[in-house]
Design a protein around this motif. Structure first.
Motif, PDB file in Angstrom:
ATOM      1  N   ILE A   9       0.866  -1.171   0.000  1.00  0.00           N
ATOM      2  CA  ILE A   9       0.000   0.000   0.000  1.00  0.00           C
ATOM      3  C   ILE A   9       0.900   1.218   0.000  1.00  0.00           C
ATOM      4  N   LEU A  10       1.085   1.804  -1.180  1.00  0.00           N
ATOM      5  CA  LEU A  10       1.918   3.000  -1.306  1.00  0.00           C
ATOM      6  C   LEU A  10       1.135   4.206  -0.809  1.00  0.00           C
ATOM      7  N   LEU A  11       1.696   4.933   0.141  1.00  0.00           N
ATOM      8  CA  LEU A  11       1.049   6.093   0.743  1.00  0.00           C
ATOM      9  C   LEU A  11       1.846   7.342   0.407  1.00  0.00           C
ATOM     10  N   ASN A  12       1.200   8.297  -0.248  1.00  0.00           N
ATOM     11  CA  ASN A  12       1.922   9.515  -0.581  1.00  0.00           C
ATOM     12  C   ASN A  12       1.766  10.563   0.516  1.00  0.00           C
ATOM     13  N   LEU A  18      -2.241   4.029  -3.697  1.00  0.00           N
ATOM     14  CA  LEU A  18      -2.143   3.659  -5.102  1.00  0.00           C
ATOM     15  C   LEU A  18      -2.826   2.316  -5.362  1.00  0.00           C
ATOM     16  N   LEU A  19      -3.666   2.269  -6.401  1.00  0.00           N
ATOM     17  CA  LEU A  19      -4.250   1.021  -6.878  1.00  0.00           C
ATOM     18  C   LEU A  19      -3.827   0.778  -8.318  1.00  0.00           C
ATOM     19  N   ALA A  20      -3.756  -0.525  -8.663  1.00  0.00           N
ATOM     20  CA  ALA A  20      -3.402  -0.917 -10.029  1.00  0.00           C
ATOM     21  C   ALA A  20      -4.494  -1.827 -10.574  1.00  0.00           C
ATOM     22  N   GLN A  21      -4.777  -1.692 -11.869  1.00  0.00           N
ATOM     23  CA  GLN A  21      -5.773  -2.547 -12.508  1.00  0.00           C
ATOM     24  C   GLN A  21      -5.076  -3.731 -13.162  1.00  0.00           C
ATOM     25  N   ARG A  22      -5.581  -4.926 -12.884  1.00  0.00           N
ATOM     26  CA  ARG A  22      -4.970  -6.135 -13.451  1.00  0.00           C
ATOM     27  C   ARG A  22      -5.136  -6.133 -14.971  1.00  0.00           C
ATOM     28  N   PRO A  23      -4.038  -6.319 -15.695  1.00  0.00           N
ATOM     29  CA  PRO A  23      -4.087  -6.201 -17.165  1.00  0.00           C
ATOM     30  C   PRO A  23      -4.708  -7.433 -17.815  1.00  0.00           C
ATOM     31  N   PRO A  24      -5.084  -7.319 -19.086  1.00  0.00           N
ATOM     32  CA  PRO A  24      -5.611  -8.484 -19.816  1.00  0.00           C
ATOM     33  C   PRO A  24      -4.618  -9.639 -19.794  1.00  0.00           C
ATOM     34  N   PHE A  31      -9.921  -6.139 -12.674  1.00  0.00           N
ATOM     35  CA  PHE A  31     -10.119  -5.767 -11.274  1.00  0.00           C
ATOM     36  C   PHE A  31      -8.948  -4.913 -10.783  1.00  0.00           C
ATOM     37  N   TRP A  32      -9.255  -4.018  -9.853  1.00  0.00           N
ATOM     38  CA  TRP A  32      -8.232  -3.177  -9.245  1.00  0.00           C
ATOM     39  C   TRP A  32      -7.754  -3.802  -7.947  1.00  0.00           C
ATOM     40  N   GLU A  33      -6.498  -3.511  -7.586  1.00  0.00           N
ATOM     41  CA  GLU A  33      -5.903  -4.110  -6.390  1.00  0.00           C
ATOM     42  C   GLU A  33      -4.714  -3.266  -5.928  1.00  0.00           C
ATOM     43  N   PHE A  34      -4.253  -3.556  -4.725  1.00  0.00           N
ATOM     44  CA  PHE A  34      -2.973  -3.011  -4.285  1.00  0.00           C
ATOM     45  C   PHE A  34      -1.880  -3.816  -4.969  1.00  0.00           C
ATOM     46  N   PRO A  35      -0.843  -3.158  -5.502  1.00  0.00           N
ATOM     47  CA  PRO A  35       0.187  -3.882  -6.255  1.00  0.00           C
ATOM     48  C   PRO A  35       0.874  -4.946  -5.402  1.00  0.00           C
ATOM     49  N   GLY A  36       1.239  -6.033  -6.033  1.00  0.00           N
ATOM     50  CA  GLY A  36       1.923  -7.124  -5.338  1.00  0.00           C
ATOM     51  C   GLY A  36       1.812  -8.400  -6.129  1.00  0.00           C
ATOM     52  N   GLY A  37       2.061  -9.526  -5.446  1.00  0.00           N
ATOM     53  CA  GLY A  37       1.983 -10.812  -6.135  1.00  0.00           C
ATOM     54  C   GLY A  37       2.410 -11.957  -5.256  1.00  0.00           C
ATOM     55  N   LYS A  38       2.598 -13.105  -5.874  1.00  0.00           N
ATOM     56  CA  LYS A  38       2.891 -14.343  -5.151  1.00  0.00           C
ATOM     57  C   LYS A  38       4.292 -14.330  -4.542  1.00  0.00           C
ATOM     58  N   VAL A  39       4.399 -15.005  -3.414  1.00  0.00           N
ATOM     59  CA  VAL A  39       5.693 -15.193  -2.759  1.00  0.00           C
ATOM     60  C   VAL A  39       6.354 -16.420  -3.367  1.00  0.00           C
ATOM     61  N   GLU A  40       7.547 -16.220  -3.901  1.00  0.00           N
ATOM     62  CA  GLU A  40       8.272 -17.335  -4.517  1.00  0.00           C
ATOM     63  C   GLU A  40       8.959 -18.187  -3.456  1.00  0.00           C
ATOM     64  N   LYS A 100      -3.165  -0.179 -15.581  1.00  0.00           N
ATOM     65  CA  LYS A 100      -3.543   1.182 -15.229  1.00  0.00           C
ATOM     66  C   LYS A 100      -3.215   1.433 -13.757  1.00  0.00           C
ATOM     67  N   LEU A 101      -2.758   2.654 -13.460  1.00  0.00           N
ATOM     68  CA  LEU A 101      -2.460   3.058 -12.087  1.00  0.00           C
ATOM     69  C   LEU A 101      -3.263   4.305 -11.754  1.00  0.00           C
ATOM     70  N   SER A 102      -3.689   4.401 -10.486  1.00  0.00           N
ATOM     71  CA  SER A 102      -4.408   5.605 -10.079  1.00  0.00           C
ATOM     72  C   SER A 102      -4.300   5.784  -8.567  1.00  0.00           C
ATOM     73  N   TRP A 103      -4.195   7.065  -8.143  1.00  0.00           N
ATOM     74  CA  TRP A 103      -4.155   7.398  -6.721  1.00  0.00           C
ATOM     75  C   TRP A 103      -5.574   7.715  -6.237  1.00  0.00           C
ATOM     76  N   PHE A 104      -5.865   7.313  -4.987  1.00  0.00           N
ATOM     77  CA  PHE A 104      -7.185   7.514  -4.409  1.00  0.00           C
ATOM     78  C   PHE A 104      -7.064   8.118  -3.014  1.00  0.00           C
ATOM     79  N   ASP A 105      -8.102   8.828  -2.614  1.00  0.00           N
ATOM     80  CA  ASP A 105      -8.177   9.441  -1.293  1.00  0.00           C
ATOM     81  C   ASP A 105      -8.990   8.534  -0.371  1.00  0.00           C
ATOM     82  N   PRO A 106      -8.426   8.090   0.771  1.00  0.00           N
ATOM     83  CA  PRO A 106      -9.162   7.169   1.657  1.00  0.00           C
ATOM     84  C   PRO A 106     -10.416   7.778   2.265  1.00  0.00           C
TER      85      PRO A 106
END
Length: 327
Positions: A9-12, A18-24, A31-40, A100-106
């Protein structure tokens, strides 16, 4: 199959996230989500976070603290997401995977029909909780001195306050809430009343704070915008979660004047219990504003302070706790 995942959760500096939209081409694309992914395999959670954010956003994480872990069942897997608050980073976030990336106000609602991944939804409300939760003690200081402390704290950033006057009548508490409202109009202060959901409703408070003794008695969440709960053990945290409260206060972390006979948890036990709970958890007990940074590093939402409120009011919240880009 349980799939471990990390999310950042990036906080400015303005409190936005910051939220990111999952690409095709990805599962649940669009769907939009907080950036991240699987733990290897072989990675720690923090190593996975650093790698994922570099791959997705092209940034290097400089400061991140654990926050909450939540489990969700998706059609393809059971996912355990470990969320980190990313407080400082190098570089400017970029759409390295054509997302897609976009900043939001909580403090603002997401657009109607916004497709947010279910695993991320509870975090949005939690992001509007501030790092300091103040508790009143007007029965000790006197009403006017306590109001002066609240004024000063609000000027310096206090945004969440519990009216905790257990020896006062309902009429006294209602009058006190109204006085606080009148004096703090310039600031967006949320006021919770301790112990009595009906009294909280009658006073026009924003919510109620439930003492631990009520967690086992209540059959459901009080019908109020905000509900907090006092907890001292794993069992009470689970009861609070079952009621659907918005946040918990856990302690005492250190010895206190109010409950000198209570066994303090200490930071290691607090951190372990906080890690097991999917709720935002404030640290309470023998803490002043100087403990805020330590609490954040331990994964707490922040600190709850009563006698320390005057001390905290002498210091502004460190800027990196509000989020700050570093380049």
């Amino acid at each position: 199959m349980i799939l471990p995942v990390v999310a950042g959760i990036l906080l400015n500096g303005r409190g936005g996230y910051l939220l990111a939209q999952r690409p095709p081409g990805k599962i649940m694309a669009g769907f939009w989500e907080f950036p991240g992914g699987k733990v290897e395999a072989g990675e720690t959670l923090r190593q996975a976070l650093d790698r994922e954010l570099e791959e997705e956003l092209g940034i290097r994480v400089n400061c991140a603290t654990p926050w909450m872990s939540r489990q969700f069942d998706y059609p393809h897997a059971r996912v355990v997401v470990s969320f980190f608050r990313v407080l400082a980073w190098s570089g400017t976030p970029q759409a390295c995977e054509f997302q897609k990336l976009s900043w939001f106000d909580p403090e603002e609602a997401l657009p109607e029909g916004f497709a947010l991944l279910p695993a991320n939804l509870p975090l949005i409300r939690a992001l509007s909780l501030p790092p300091v939760y103040g508790l009143t003690r007007a029965h000790e200081l006197g009403e006017e001195p306590m109001l002066a402390v609240i004024d000063d704290a609000c000027r310096r950033g206090l945004r969440l306050l519990q009216v905790r006057e257990k020896f006062w009548s309902a009429v006294q508490i209602a009058c006190f809430v109204q006085k606080i409202r009148q004096r703090t109009q310039p600031w967006p202060l949320r006021i919770l009343v301790n112990g009595d959901p009906e009294l909280a409703q009658r006073t026009g408070a924003d919510g109620v704070h439930l003492p631990a003794r009520l967690l086992e008695i209540l059959k459901g969440r009080p019908d109020l915008p905000w509900v907090g709960a006092s907890c001292h053990s794993r069992t009470e945290l689970e009861q609070a979660q079952g009621l659907g409260v918005d946040f918990a206060v856990l302690g005492p972390v250190c010895p206190t004047q109010t409950h000198p006979a209570a066994h303090p948890l200490g930071w290691p036990e607090f951190t372990a219990l906080r890690h097991e709970s999917p709720l935002p958890v404030y640290a309470l007990g023998g803490l002043t504003g100087l403990a805020l940074n330590q609490a954040i590093q331990q994964g707490a939402q922040g600190i709850a302070v009563m006698r320390g409120l005057e001390d905290w009011a002498e210091e502004k919240i460190p800027s990196h706790l509000c989020g700050q880009e570093s380049v």
